[in-house]
Structure formats: C-alpha cells, structure tokens
Design an enzyme around this catalytic site. Structure first.
Site, PDB file in Angstrom:
ATOM      1  CG  ASP A   1      -2.905   3.660  -3.689  1.00 46.11           C
ATOM      2  OD1 ASP A   1      -3.896   3.062  -4.133  1.00 46.11           O
ATOM      3  OD2 ASP A   1      -2.942   4.341  -2.649  1.00 46.11           O
ATOM      4  CD  GLU A   2      -5.206  -1.422  -1.075  1.00 42.93           C
ATOM      5  OE1 GLU A   2      -5.526  -2.148  -0.116  1.00 42.93           O
ATOM      6  OE2 GLU A   2      -5.896  -0.446  -1.448  1.00 42.93           O
TER       7      GLU A   2
ATOM      8  CG  ASP B   1      -2.050   0.991   1.106  1.00 42.24           C
ATOM      9  OD1 ASP B   1      -2.038   1.775   0.129  1.00 42.24           O
ATOM     10  OD2 ASP B   1      -2.929   0.991   1.971  1.00 42.24           O
TER      11      ASP B   1
END
Length: 481
Positions: free
Chosen positions: A105-106, A11
């Site tokens: 983003d993860e 993350d």
C-alpha cells in the site's frame, strides 16, 4: 535535494480495512479491525472509525476488543489485498518508469523521470489526478506527499492523512520540520526518541540546533550524522525501480504454548512448506535457511544453515529446518515459530547431494566412477569427510583422509521421479572441494543412496572440460540417464 517537488509518496489509507469495507458494503462506516483473531493476535490495520476508540496497528487484539467491543474483527485476506495493490501500482507505473514499492500500500514515484511533472503546479496536478483515479478504480482513498526528496515526501504523506495531499515547497523544509516531533523522522523509534527526550530534544528543530557533533556523541557517528542531515531536510536518495527481496519467511504465533516436541516438529515442517510456496511465488530460490523460535518467556532464538547453492526444494528446506530445531531447547513451551530463506537468487542450482547429505550426518557420498577410471568426491555441509569410489578411490582416500565408501549394488534403472536434466546449461554437482579424476572428458555416474531405502537413484552426466583442475567443482552437462 531537488529544486522542484517531483518525488511523490503514496500511502493508502488504512489499506486492509478499507479494502474490506469496499468489498462488503455492510462494513462501510463501521469500525473494522484486521489481524490475528486468536488471544495472541495483533492488529494489522484498523479503520479510521476504529481508531477513534484508540485502536491502532501492532496493538494486541485482546486490548483492541476491550477498547472497541462492537467492531468487526476480520482475518487478513492477502490475495485480495494483492489484487487491489496490483491495480494501484499499475497506475503509478503509468506515471513513471521509476516506481519504488515499499509494501502493498505504499510507494515512491519519480514524476520527473516520467515527464509528468517538472514544477510545483504540475506536481500538484499529477498528485490530485492520481488520488481521483485511485478512488474511481478501487473505491479507496490514498494520501499523497510531494517534495524534493524521498524523506520529505514520506513526511508529507503522513501529514496529509487521511485522504489528503501535501506539497512541500523547496526552501520551506526546515520551517515545516522544526515543530514536528523527532519521531516523525524515519528511523527514530521509541528507544531513540526516549534517549533524545531525556537530553531535552523533542522536536526536529531542537535536533538541528544540537548540531552534528553533539548528536554523534549521543547516538554514534553513523546515526548522529544521519539524524542531523534529516533534521536539515537533506536527503539525496534516488527512487529505485526494483527493490531486491532480501528474504522470504513465514511465522505463526500459537494461542497456547506448544510443549509436545512432535507437534513442534510438525509445525516447523508445515511452515517450511509455506515458506517454499512463497519463495517460488516470488520467483526466487535461496541459500540460507533460518529458524525462529520464541519461547514461553518471550526470549527469541534464531538459528541458520547455509547450503552449497540456492534451492526452492521443499524437502531440502524441511530437512534443514528440522536439523536447526534439534539444536534448540524448547523446554517450557514455544509461543511462536518461523521459517525463512535468505541469500535469495533468481535461479535454482540443484544441489544433487543435498538429500544424501541430510540422510548421512557425516556427509558420506556413494559414487561409482563410470568407465572404471573416473571418481567424484563430495564435501558435506560442515566441511567434513567425503566418500569416493571407483578405480582410483583408494588414492583419493589417501589424499583426502576420507573413509572408504561401502560397496554399491548393481546399476538400477534411473528413477522417473526426478531428473536433473540441464540441457546445455552447466550445473555444479559439488559446491565444496571436489574433483574429477582423469582427463575431465567423458561420463560420470552419480548414485544417490539413503540408509534403509531401496537401491538409490543413478544419473549419468557428460563431463566435457579438458582444462578441469583438481580444485574445480564438477561441471555436469546434460543428463544421459
């Protein structure tokens, strides 16, 4: 659950804000807030410097400005964020073929499938190396969680923020989870959390102590059973490399409520075009068009229309969205509009009748049979009457109860604007009930007409299917026009 912590969850920390700080040295060390800048804007991401003032994601932008008046407020630059995300995701795919992105983003990574980790030591080394490589390549920090399941890996990365790494050793899951808030568990939102709090259940440990039967009684069978398993740290979900997109949508919140119906229609058309751009960019087409309207009093209405087949045609999406808008009362004003497409597919199957159906509410088609022996019947989107023409038109009308089609003018030249050349592929011109009259072998000429327009477009297709049944859709092979 695995016997080794080989599932990794990455993350990125305050991703949008961190990308802005990395690209603009003057912003480093300062409070950066990314989101909608209008009076009704919402915070998308706040840097950790801004979070010290109490600013957080999903907060109204007006409230953020009051808490942090000297922050740098920026509109999102998604093209830049995608570029950075592509770099990070490529690094993850070097570790394993099983990478499951959740957002820009993860992502989850199955380290065992990539052969880069098989126990706690190698998993930790891989996680630390990944964090260092991301920092070197992008200048950004990411938090890493390592565990024997996806749920625990995500919990670990959240606990590791910012810029940290947490590995949960197998066998220690319940001990680690017990003191955590029930809101730590995926799917436990504010409403469920408050419901559990009123029952005296505030931690994961108390959730496990309550037992499955009590949780089922409180929140229902499916949710209760799921909560109990999570409280015990149990999660057998695999890392899935490809996550199929379920929908594509865009929406806008307006600074001032819209009251002018013409302006509202114009905004819906603009959103439809943006939605199609995003749809095409993802390589998809879709069957169901969805309109979202949030009115002045925050009441939200959604309307949808399902087409005969998938499309990525902006004209088709615009017309469907406009029809949906006609059924929505916008009296009092509109604060948000959205257009989406669901029922996604990886191909587009042109609905040759979509334009004429949109133009003629009763769904009437004007079709002339080639060779004087073949006709085509099309069905409208609501299952209403279809039109037919040609030598056998009267018989088809009697059988279907359809209205008589108007006489069509002489054959115009095929329009160069658009071709439905299918090559050797078989395309369906009719997605509802329809048939070819005759042997099913030969040619059929399709005329497209719209009220008030010039002579319609004409296309001639080969029909080559001796076993075609009356209930079958019409297969059109190639474009002879």
């Amino acid at each position: 659950m695995r016997a080794a912590p080989t599932i990794l969850h990455l993350d990125m920390d305050a991703f949008y804000a961190s990308v802005e700080q990395a690209s603009k040295p003057s912003l480093r060390g300062k409070a950066v807030i990314v989101g909608g800048l209008g009076p009704r804007g919402v915070v998308a991401t706040a840097s950790y410097e801004a979070r010290r003032f109490g600013v957080h994601s999903a907060m109204p932008m007006g409230q953020a400005r009051r808490l942090c008046p000297n922050g740098a407020y920026l509109i999102p630059r998604f093209s830049l964020y995608r570029q950075v995300s592509d770099v990070v995701m490529a690094m993850l795919r070097e570790l394993s073929p099983l990478v499951e992105p959740l957002s820009l983003d993860e992502a989850f990574v199955d380290l065992e499938a990539g052969g880069v980790a098989f126990d706690s030591r190698t998993a930790r080394e891989t996680g630390e190396r990944l964090r260092a490589d991301i920092r070197a390549a992008t200048g950004l920090s990411g938090s890493v969680g390592l565990a024997g399941s996806k749920m625990l890996a995500k919990v670990a990365s959240e606990e590791a923020k910012p810029a940290g790494l947490l590995l949960i050793e197998p066998g220690t899951e319940r001990e680690l989870l017990a003191p955590m808030s029930v809101r730590t568990l995926p799917g436990v939102g504010p409403a469920t959390g408050e419901h559990l709090r009123r029952a005296g259940i505030t931690t994961v440990g108390k959730l496990a102590e309550a037992g499955e039967d009590e949780l089922v009684r409180m929140v229902g069978r499916s949710a209760g059973a799921g909560l109990y398993r999570m409280a015990l740290g149990l999660d057998d979900r695999p890392v899935v490399a490809e996550r199929d997109a379920k929908s594509v949508s865009v929406e806008d919140t307006f600074d001032v409520d819209l009251h002018d119906r013409v302006r509202i229609r114009g905004e819906v058309q603009r959103l439809a075009d943006r939605c199609v751009q995003r749809l095409r960019g993802s390589g998809h087409s879709g069957r169901t068009i969805v309109l979202k309207v949030r009115r002045y009093d925050f009441s939200t209405l959604t309307r949808s229309e399902t087409l005969r087949g998938p499309t990525d045609d902006p004209a088709v999406v615009r017309e469907a969205a406009a029809r949906l808008l006609e059924g929505v009362d916008t009296t009092g004003g509109v604060r948000l509009l959205g257009v989406g497409v669901t029922g996604l597919a990886d191909y587009t199957q042109e609905d040759l009748f979509a334009q004429s159906l949109a133009a003629e509410p009763d769904g009437a088609e004007r079709v002339q049979g080639a060779e004087g022996t073949q006709g085509v019947q099309g069905a409208d989107g609501s299952g209403g009457d279809a039109a037919e023409a040609g030598a056998a038109g009267a018989e088809a009308e009697a059988a279907a109860g359809a209205r008589e089609a108007a006489e069509t003018p002489g054959e115009p030249e095929p329009s160069p604007e658009r071709r439905w050349s299918a090559g050797s592929d078989v395309r369906h011109a009719v997605y509802g009930p329809g048939w070819v009259q005759g042997s099913g072998v030969g040619r059929v000429t399709v005329r497209f007409e719209q009220p008030g327009s010039e002579p319609g477009r004409v296309r001639t297709f080969r029909v080559d299917d001796p076993e075609l049944e009356p209930s079958d859709p019409l297969p059109l092979v190639g474009d002879e026009g």
